[in-house]
Design an enzyme around this catalytic site. Structure first.
Site, short mmCIF file in Angstrom:
data_model
loop_
_atom_site.label_atom_id
_atom_site.label_comp_id
_atom_site.label_asym_id
_atom_site.label_seq_id
_atom_site.Cartn_x
_atom_site.Cartn_y
_atom_site.Cartn_z
N LYS A 44 15.01 38.35 17.94
CA LYS A 44 14.30 38.32 19.23
C LYS A 44 15.25 37.82 20.30
CE LYS A 44 10.07 36.68 21.46
NZ LYS A 44 8.81 35.91 21.27
N ASP A 142 -2.55 33.08 20.52
CA ASP A 142 -2.51 34.50 20.88
C ASP A 142 -2.83 35.35 19.66
OD1 ASP A 142 -2.28 36.60 22.64
OD2 ASP A 142 -0.11 36.79 22.44
#
Length: 587
Positions: A44, A142
């Site tokens: 990432k 989330d």
């Protein structure tokens, strides 16, 4: 696919980036290959939005590291594993497990609602992952179909803890920032209230709602602010009647305290899973999803992992077939022997002439042979003891010399206790709390421990006007200095309104005002109160010392929050040290 130049890009000297799996405004996820451990990984890369200041960039990098610390403590089969945090040119890269999979959002988009058994399997896996996270003090915040990965071998994993926060950061979460996806965000998070692990229970319920209905509980494609308004003020949508409907309704309770605990969720799902077939997600689901993978817009979908063999590694190409595992023996050269033979550390067995083993072990190798005189044996034993002691002393001397230590034992004066801790180093910091409605005179300066990190956000809720909150947080998240500026607070409000709002923000005995006193030199108060943050892994008690005072039409609140067990030492070492240094541009 990545260009040729991107394929040769290597991060931290070992992670070769292959292709982009997904990208968004805050970062890009790459399919990569670890050339040191010879395995596929996901990397990432954090992207800085255009126009950010240097301070905002530092905060974003710090958030990345906090994310990595949050994930690193988790070790669970239903959670994506974090391998490493690498740096390249000063920028952080988070290296994670690469799971050949599709997101639940993609599967629903391609195939429609899941069966009851499929949805139950997803619910059980996500509940197990959240249980591990909550036990580690982490709230995901989330949970949604786009963050649930389903592999074609049946594995289901929760990913993207990008906005996860440790319970020790609970004081940093009561802001007006919109964190999470509007269609799946918990009502208390959307309204800026305190965030607890119960927010993940709502997200799990909303994810299961989408799984059985084929669409999210709220309109994800409309105006985000309108969607948040429906979440906060509207009625909670109910799924169609079915085996999972009562469970979903129990998870999507408006009040956090009314939501079904994770253990009970798994207990209710067990009877459904006990009757489910062994293969729930057939290969036809992944074949259809793979046909549109390149067009998918879900930035958190992870495609099949690259496989590299020795030839491909040398040429930089992906191999079509992984070949044998690097640690598996070759059938031609490394076949296992039919019998392991004698252990390498066992005494050798005497052999008969011709190489065959004797039927009896014979005398022990360390016993005296027959016929030897006793006096000779005693002499040999004495010499052996002397040689052993000499070798031991020689080894000790050699170890001390190699370690640059004196051979003689330390004197009594050398055995003192541990050294006293180094004093905290403070530095002058400047904060800006003028971002609300163009408010002015919000700049302040204050002495803060040098290693503390600054965070700035807007805050709403608790029936108070909108404010700007600037927080300086210790590296471990346990201590915090908070500066809260309420512009235009007067004449519509007074000091009692602020204290009552503090009490309303905590219910069920989670707030206790220890003392309150008026300031002598100006209109204001000094407060000391204790709060309790509850989590499945246990409760955390914190103590806050605060100065609340009026300046023109503004209200300023300067507070220091620490674990309650530190309240005595922290008052003198932090609050009494910091407060006299605080000054504003309007002072």
């Amino acid at each position: 696919m990545a260009s040729a130049s991107e394929e040769t890009r290597v991060v931290a000297g070992r992670y070769r980036l292959r292709s982009v799996l997904g990208s968004g405004s805050m970062g890009t996820v790459w399919s990569a290959y670890d050339e040191f451990l010879h395995r596929p990984v996901a990397v990432k890369e954090i992207l800085l939005p255009p126009g950010v200041t240097a301070g905002q960039a530092d905060e974003l990098r710090e958030r990345t590291l906090r994310e990595a610390r949050a994930i690193a403590v988790l070790s669970h089969p239903n959670v994506i594993t974090l391998h490493d945090v690498a740096r390249q040119d000063g920028e952080p890269f988070v290296v994670m497990e690469l799971l050949p999979s599709h997101s639940l959002a993609e599967l629903i988009r391609e195939h429609g609602p899941l069966s009851v058994q499929q949805a139950a399997a997803v619910g059980d896996a996500v509940a197990a992952a959240l249980g591990a996270a909550h036990n580690a003090g982490i709230t995901h915040r989330d949970v949604k179909p786009g963050n649930v990965l389903v592999a074609d071998d049946g594995r289901i994993k929760l990913t993207d803890f990008g906005i996860a926060r440790n319970v020790s950061d609970a004081s940093m979460t009561r802001t007006g920032m919109t964190l999470g996806s509007p269609a799946y965000i918990a009502p208390e998070v959307a309204s800026g209230k305190a965030v607890t692990p119960a927010a993940d229970l709502w997200g799990l319920g909303a994810t299961l709602f989408c799984a059985v209905e084929g669409h999210p509980p709220y309109d994800a494609d409309g105006d985000p602010l309108e969607t948040i308004g429906k979440v906060v003020k509207g009625e909670v949508p109910r799924p169609s009647p079915g085996p999972l409907a009562p469970l979903i309704a129990a998870l999507m309770a408006k009040e956090p305290r009314d939501r079904m605990p994770l253990r009970q969720v798994r207990r209710q799902l067990y009877p459904i899973l006990a009757k489910a077939p062994r293969v729930l997600f057939g290969p036809e689901m992944f074949a259809a999803a793979g046909s549109t993978r390149e067009d998918a817009s879900d930035t958190r979908e992870i495609s099949a992992s690259p496989v590299v063999n020795e030839t491909a590694e040398a040429s930089g190409e992906l191999a079509a077939d992984p070949g044998p595992l690097p640690f598996a023996p070759s059938a031609a050269t490394d076949a296992l022997a039919a019998a392991p033979g004698p252990l390498p550390f066992g005494p050798p067995s005497p052999a008969k002439p011709g190489g065959t083993l004797s039927p009896a072990p014979g005398p022990l190798p360390f016993g005296p042979p027959p016929g030897r005189r006793t006096s000779v044996t005693v002499a040999l034993v004495a010499v052996s003891i002397v040689l052993f002691l000499a070798a031991a002393f020689g080894g000790f001397v050699a170890a001390r010399v190699i370690g640059a230590q004196p051979v003689a034992p330390p004197s009594r004066s050398d055995t003192s206790g541990p050294a006293a801790p180094q004093p905290t180093v403070f530095e002058r910091r400047t904060g800006e709390a003028s971002s609300v409605k163009g408010a002015e005179n919000g700049t302040f300066t204050v002495d803060v421990p040098a290693e503390w990190t600054r965070f700035t956000s807007s805050q709403a809720g608790d029936d108070l006007p909108l404010s700007t909150l600037v927080q300086f947080v210790s590296a471990d998240g346990s201590q915090m200095l908070a500066v809260n500026h309420f512009p235009q607070y007067y004449p519509g409000n007074d000091l009692d309104d602020y204290v009552k709002a503090l009490e309303r923000s905590r219910s069920g005995g989670e707030f206790r005002l220890v003392y309150q006193a008026k300031l002598a030199e100006q209109e204001g108060l000094t407060l000391m109160y204790r709060t309790i943050d509850r989590a499945p892994s246990g409760s955390v008690s914190r103590t806050t010392y605060a100065k609340v005072y009026r300046q023109s039409t503004s209200l300023w609140v300067v507070s220091v929050t620490v674990p309650t067990e530190q309240e005595e030492t922290a008052k003198a070492a932090l609050y009494d040290r910091i407060l006299p240094t605080f000054s504003t541009s309007g002072s």
